[in-house]
Design an enzyme around this catalytic site. Sequence first.
Site, PDB file in Angstrom:
ATOM      1  N   ASP A   1     -10.335  55.648 -39.414  1.00  0.00           N
ATOM      2  CA  ASP A   1     -11.611  56.360 -39.602  1.00  0.00           C
ATOM      3  C   ASP A   1     -12.742  55.785 -38.752  1.00  0.00           C
ATOM      4  O   ASP A   1     -13.571  56.538 -38.227  1.00  0.00           O
ATOM      5  CB  ASP A   1     -12.003  56.476 -41.082  1.00  0.00           C
ATOM      6  CG  ASP A   1     -12.062  55.162 -41.839  1.00  0.00           C
ATOM      7  OD1 ASP A   1     -11.841  54.088 -41.234  1.00  0.00           O
ATOM      8  OD2 ASP A   1     -12.341  55.217 -43.047  1.00  0.00           O
TER       9      ASP A   1
ATOM     10  N   GLN B   1      -8.366  52.962 -42.839  1.00  0.00           N
ATOM     11  CA  GLN B   1      -7.452  52.059 -42.143  1.00  0.00           C
ATOM     12  C   GLN B   1      -6.633  51.203 -43.124  1.00  0.00           C
ATOM     13  O   GLN B   1      -6.976  51.086 -44.295  1.00  0.00           O
ATOM     14  CB  GLN B   1      -8.251  51.107 -41.258  1.00  0.00           C
ATOM     15  CG  GLN B   1      -9.000  51.749 -40.116  1.00  0.00           C
ATOM     16  CD  GLN B   1      -9.698  50.681 -39.296  1.00  0.00           C
ATOM     17  OE1 GLN B   1     -10.908  50.680 -39.193  1.00  0.00           O
ATOM     18  NE2 GLN B   1      -8.945  49.767 -38.700  1.00  0.00           N
ATOM     19  N   HIS B   2      -5.594  50.593 -42.582  1.00  0.00           N
ATOM     20  CA  HIS B   2      -4.863  49.457 -43.178  1.00  0.00           C
ATOM     21  C   HIS B   2      -3.937  49.757 -44.348  1.00  0.00           C
ATOM     22  O   HIS B   2      -3.086  48.934 -44.677  1.00  0.00           O
ATOM     23  CB  HIS B   2      -5.820  48.345 -43.658  1.00  0.00           C
ATOM     24  CG  HIS B   2      -6.874  47.946 -42.714  1.00  0.00           C
ATOM     25  ND1 HIS B   2      -6.607  47.479 -41.446  1.00  0.00           N
ATOM     26  CD2 HIS B   2      -8.235  47.948 -42.834  1.00  0.00           C
ATOM     27  CE1 HIS B   2      -7.752  47.200 -40.838  1.00  0.00           C
ATOM     28  NE2 HIS B   2      -8.755  47.494 -41.658  1.00  0.00           N
TER      29      HIS B   2
HETATM   30  O1  LIG Z   1     -10.967  48.633 -43.856  1.00  0.00           O
HETATM   31  C1  LIG Z   1     -11.777  49.249 -43.205  1.00  0.00           C
HETATM   32  C2  LIG Z   1     -12.072  48.883 -41.794  1.00  0.00           C
HETATM   33  O2  LIG Z   1     -11.389  47.763 -41.356  1.00  0.00           O
HETATM   34  C3  LIG Z   1     -12.503  50.385 -43.840  1.00  0.00           C
HETATM   35  O3  LIG Z   1     -13.572  50.822 -43.054  1.00  0.00           O
HETATM   36  C4  LIG Z   1     -11.537  51.513 -44.148  1.00  0.00           C
HETATM   37  O4  LIG Z   1     -11.161  52.123 -42.927  1.00  0.00           O
HETATM   38  C5  LIG Z   1     -12.095  52.486 -45.167  1.00  0.00           C
HETATM   39  O5  LIG Z   1     -13.153  53.243 -44.707  1.00  0.00           O
HETATM   40  P1  LIG Z   1     -14.104  54.170 -45.609  1.00  0.00           P
HETATM   41  O6  LIG Z   1     -13.267  54.962 -46.527  1.00  0.00           O
HETATM   42  O7  LIG Z   1     -15.076  53.290 -46.291  1.00  0.00           O
HETATM   43  O8  LIG Z   1     -14.778  55.046 -44.595  1.00  0.00           O
END
Ligand SMILES: O=C(CO)[C@@H](O)[C@H](O)COP(=O)(O)O
EC number: 2.7.1.17
Length: 463
Positions: free
Chosen positions: A226, A69-70
Amino acid sequence: MLVAGVDSSTQGTKIVVRDAGTGALVRSAQAAHPDGTEIDPRYWWDALLQVGGDGLLDDVAAIGVGAQQHGMVAVDGDGAVVRPALLWNDTRSAGAAQDLIDELGGPAEWARAVGSVPVASLTVTKLRWLAQHEPENAARTEQVMLPHDWLTWRLRGETDPVTDRGDASGTGYFDTAQGSYRPDLLRMAFGRDLGVPRVARPAENTGPVRAPGMPEIGTVAPGTGDNMAAALGLEARPGDVVVSLGTSGTAFAVADKPVADASGLVTGFADATGRFLPLVATLNAARVLDAGARMLGVDLEEFGRLALSAPAGAEGLTLLPYLDGERTPNLPEAAGRLDGMTRANLHPAAVARAFVEGMLCGLADAVDALTAQDVPVHRVLLIGGAARSAAVRSIAPQILGRPVVVPEPGEYVADGAARQAAWALAGTTEPPEWAGPGSAEVYEADPAPEVRERYARARSALT
Ligand SMILES: O=C(CO)[C@@H](O)[C@H](O)COP(=O)(O)O
Ligand SMILES: Nc1ncnc2c1ncn2[C@@H]1O[C@H](COP(=O)(O)OP(=O)(O)O)[C@@H](O)[C@H]1O
């Protein structure tokens, strides 16, 4: 018929191919991404082509992309990426986050406006950073996309960018409760308007794959973030709290109502089905164990064995695991700390135990933050790379203070993206009923509240 789900997460790309009707796993593959908190998105695309090559995607009728995300992918008028994407775990925009909070009138105003209080992870703060620190790059930027938006856009032949409500809700310029963009907040952050992807319906067929080098696939699903994809892959229901131990540590739950937590601990996201996904994220999870094992010169299996050979409480050692700074609690400049060292306890087993306990204490706080927002916790499900560790599975119920359900190790983000693809293919009102995660094991242990109390004392010295 076959469907494919992609997980383009921080450390790598994974693709699963499943039967659209039953959800049975047919094949899967993965490849690593380069390390770093900013990355040229072409590495994600190359990894997708590499993993999806060699026939993996042959005869696939629909595909969906779940991704970290983000991340801020800034794109110019010709569709070129303006600069490497700033990822969710890049903390350089922490000052911008504070400025934006002040400019809107405080954290409660943000929680009310979009459901979340900005921290450096949120895209809106990265846009402010870009405008302030790289005005030339900012001037070239015409559109902002998230990692899954950009990959989906490339798959669809680089036309009509789309996103979904789940991932859009992590930008900081999307009102989760209303389900609509807040262009005024984007303008406030960036100084002018920017193009943003259209928000597709949860199971919309957004058209075929039209990317050179990719096989013919008739349906591309909207994709999602994700964590939203993992909720879909796990078929999580209200009352299930999912604790994911990947690069990030997250605790989240599907909910029927949005949250608006002015403390900023819980971010008020949407899910991929039309509901909500209150979530707490930490910057420090699986890689805390990677770093501990590297320091001790052992592999992850031996690290886990060492941790299990020490007693609960690590003989008085307490790790604050903020090795990459921290997001929750909001301590972007923090570093890790190992408290309570004595000549007696400074040995590999106690240190390994302290690393596992410290990481899990961060997630136990995350679960508490959800319950403080009235998110019900009927059961806790543990997933993500570090849930493959026997030590983590055994110690988690002590630290979380409740039994922990560990579904069969799997790629639940990619599974959720595949389930979304099957949903878009079927065109039904609800996602397809699949067999769901395979067998799950339940781990139980006596709670160790003294470990959390010691951790809380060490943490409060920093906050
Ligand atoms: O920033 C967040 C949720 O807000 C993280 O969960 C990212 O979405 C990255 O996820 P992973 O790569 O650790 O699964
Ligand atoms: N058996 C294990 N014990 C501990 N950690 C593990 C184990 N297997 C994988 N990991 C860790 O899991 C992490 C990757 O998890 P994953 O959920 O795929 O992350 P992401 O989705 O953020 O890329 C890596 O840091 C890796 O070292």
